[in-house]
Design an enzyme around this catalytic site. Structure first.
Site, PDB file in Angstrom:
ATOM      1  N   ASP A   1       0.816  -1.215   0.000  1.00  0.00           N
ATOM      2  CA  ASP A   1       0.000   0.000   0.000  1.00  0.00           C
ATOM      3  C   ASP A   1       0.852   1.269   0.000  1.00  0.00           C
ATOM      4  OD1 ASP A   1      -2.302   1.512   0.088  1.00  0.00           O
ATOM      5  OD2 ASP A   1      -2.527   1.365   2.256  1.00  0.00           O
TER       6      ASP A   1
ATOM      7  N   GLY B   1       0.094   5.404  -4.448  1.00  0.00           N
ATOM      8  CA  GLY B   1      -0.531   6.658  -4.882  1.00  0.00           C
ATOM      9  C   GLY B   1       0.046   7.846  -4.122  1.00  0.00           C
TER      10      GLY B   1
ATOM     11  N   TRP C   1       2.894   7.995  -2.575  1.00  0.00           N
ATOM     12  CA  TRP C   1       4.317   8.127  -2.933  1.00  0.00           C
ATOM     13  C   TRP C   1       4.444   9.013  -4.183  1.00  0.00           C
ATOM     14  CZ3 TRP C   1       7.389   7.079  -7.146  1.00  0.00           C
ATOM     15  CH2 TRP C   1       8.768   6.962  -6.926  1.00  0.00           C
TER      16      TRP C   1
ATOM     17  N   ARG D   1      -0.393   8.912 -10.355  1.00  0.00           N
ATOM     18  CA  ARG D   1      -0.477   7.718  -9.498  1.00  0.00           C
ATOM     19  C   ARG D   1       0.187   6.499 -10.146  1.00  0.00           C
ATOM     20  NH1 ARG D   1      -3.854   7.512  -5.285  1.00  0.00           N
ATOM     21  NH2 ARG D   1      -4.261   5.309  -5.636  1.00  0.00           N
TER      22      ARG D   1
ATOM     23  N   HIS E   1       2.716   3.246  -8.928  1.00  0.00           N
ATOM     24  CA  HIS E   1       2.548   1.800  -9.141  1.00  0.00           C
ATOM     25  C   HIS E   1       3.790   1.208  -9.816  1.00  0.00           C
ATOM     26  CE1 HIS E   1      -1.403   2.011  -7.559  1.00  0.00           C
ATOM     27  NE2 HIS E   1      -1.932   2.678  -8.575  1.00  0.00           N
TER      28      HIS E   1
ATOM     29  N   ASN F   1     -10.621  -2.810  -6.344  1.00  0.00           N
ATOM     30  CA  ASN F   1      -9.777  -1.852  -7.076  1.00  0.00           C
ATOM     31  C   ASN F   1     -10.309  -1.488  -8.465  1.00  0.00           C
ATOM     32  OD1 ASN F   1      -6.605  -3.023  -5.669  1.00  0.00           O
ATOM     33  ND2 ASN F   1      -7.909  -1.320  -5.029  1.00  0.00           N
TER      34      ASN F   1
HETATM   35  C1  FPP Z   1      -2.138   0.172  -3.260  1.00  0.00           C
HETATM   36  O1  FPP Z   1      -1.598   1.478  -3.180  1.00  0.00           O
HETATM   37  C2  FPP Z   1      -1.502  -0.534  -4.363  1.00  0.00           C
HETATM   38  C3  FPP Z   1      -2.170  -1.079  -5.424  1.00  0.00           C
HETATM   39  C4  FPP Z   1      -3.639  -1.047  -5.557  1.00  0.00           C
HETATM   40  C5  FPP Z   1      -1.428  -1.733  -6.526  1.00  0.00           C
HETATM   41  C6  FPP Z   1      -0.271  -2.597  -6.099  1.00  0.00           C
HETATM   42  C7  FPP Z   1       0.412  -3.086  -7.298  1.00  0.00           C
HETATM   43  C8  FPP Z   1       1.740  -3.143  -7.458  1.00  0.00           C
HETATM   44  C9  FPP Z   1       2.703  -2.768  -6.402  1.00  0.00           C
HETATM   45  C10 FPP Z   1       2.295  -3.705  -8.733  1.00  0.00           C
HETATM   46  C11 FPP Z   1       2.701  -5.135  -8.497  1.00  0.00           C
HETATM   47  C12 FPP Z   1       2.987  -5.818  -9.747  1.00  0.00           C
HETATM   48  C13 FPP Z   1       2.900  -7.166  -9.901  1.00  0.00           C
HETATM   49  C14 FPP Z   1       3.259  -7.752 -11.202  1.00  0.00           C
HETATM   50  C15 FPP Z   1       2.435  -8.062  -8.849  1.00  0.00           C
HETATM   51  P1  FPP Z   1      -2.580   2.715  -3.390  1.00  0.00           P
HETATM   52  O2  FPP Z   1      -2.623   3.027  -4.836  1.00  0.00           O
HETATM   53  O3  FPP Z   1      -3.916   2.413  -2.780  1.00  0.00           O
HETATM   54  O4  FPP Z   1      -1.820   3.830  -2.601  1.00  0.00           O
HETATM   55  P2  FPP Z   1      -2.510   5.051  -1.824  1.00  0.00           P
HETATM   56  O5  FPP Z   1      -3.248   4.443  -0.659  1.00  0.00           O
HETATM   57  O6  FPP Z   1      -1.322   5.849  -1.398  1.00  0.00           O
HETATM   58  O7  FPP Z   1      -3.395   5.768  -2.783  1.00  0.00           O
END
Ligand code: FPP
Length: 249
Positions: free
Chosen positions: A29, A32, A34, A42, A46, A77
């Site tokens: 987590d 976004g 970051w 965003r 990722h 998501n």
């Molecule tokens: C949550 O952070 C993260 C995700 C919904 C996506 C996670 C995916 C990856 C790290 C890519 C992995 C790749 C493979 C091939 C497995 P957020 O976007 O909710 O962050 P935020 O809470 O700061 O908005």
């Protein structure tokens, strides 16, 4: 619980023994936030998160973790803006292609948990190929949770058991906790000993609800792309000091 891992303490300069968890779950987590902190879209968060996924996965394999489950995309998501979902799908394709060859050297078995039938045909094909080509390996099992939701997983398990009762293959009295476990995506695998959630959120977010009955949690105030192997070492050290009682005394 498995092997003992030794690391040199930065404070004392002495080696510290750490009892490793057999199975680690990670809620990746904070991508976004970051990106936002850096004035980037965003999707850039990722991308950085996906690079870190590779680094941390290889590290877990190197130090002898037997099972690693990463939460990459939840059943919820899909509600994100179309542009972000598309960027994530593109990333999955790119990183799975790379993972196919990359993780081969580490003998990592790649499995997917979640309803992968919702993905595009080419992504589904890649998922199938990744699972097939890594199935006979003997190293760490990496579960990638994609279109995964624990409530959906439990509904699937209940339906499967109910239909066996309906067909007369099972009686209601045969249903127990082991049967439920063996109807989940993680059938045959040990429950996670430790779940790590970077980004400072104190939530489980529909991740491994059944499997996490006695899991230890470590929540870090750091965003996933900034989470390092040193952070993992510290989490492992903290885990090794926890007194797990599994409901006993
Ligand atoms: C949550 O952070 C993260 C995700 C919904 C996506 C996670 C995916 C990856 C790290 C890519 C992995 C790749 C493979 C091939 C497995 P957020 O976007 O909710 O962050 P935020 O809470 O700061 O908005």
């Amino acid at each position: 619980m498995s092997l003992l891992f030794t690391r040199r303490s930065k404070k004392t300069g002495k080696d510290e023994g750490i009892v490793l968890p057999e199975h680690i779950g990670i809620i990746m987590d904070g991508n976004g936030r970051w990106a936002k902190k850096r004035g980037l879209p965003r999707s850039a968060g990722h991308t950085a998160g996906a690079q870190n996924f590779r680094t941390i996965t290889r590290y877990c394999s190197d130090i002898g973790i037997r099972y690693l489950t990463v939460y990459a995309f939840s059943t919820e998501n899909w509600k994100r803006p179309q542009e972000e979902v598309s960027a994530l799908m593109k990333l999955f394709k790119q990183y799975l292609e790379e993972a196919l060859s990359d993780f081969k050297d580490d003998s990592i078995v790649v499995r997917f948990i979640g309803d992968t039938s919702a993905f595009s045909p080419d992504l589904q094909e890649l998922i199938e190929r990744t699972q097939r080509e890594s199935a006979d390996r003997t190293g760490m099992v990496l579960n990638i949770a994609m279109n995964y939701g624990s409530r959906d997983e439990l509904v699937m398990a209940v339906k499967s058991i109910a239909s066996k009762v309906h067909n007369g293959e099972l009686s209601v009295d045969d249903i127990d906790a082991d049967m439920i476990s063996s109807n989940l995506y993680t059938a045959g695998q040990p429950d996670p000993d430790l779940i790590i959630r970077p980004s400072g959120e104190y939530r489980i977010s529909n991740f491994m609800l059944w499997q996490a009955a006695y899991t230890e949690f470590i929540i870090l105030d750091k965003l996933w792309p900034d989470f390092t192997t040193d952070d993992l070492d510290s989490a492992l050290l903290e885990f090794s000091k926890r007194n797990r009682r599994f409901g006993g005394v």
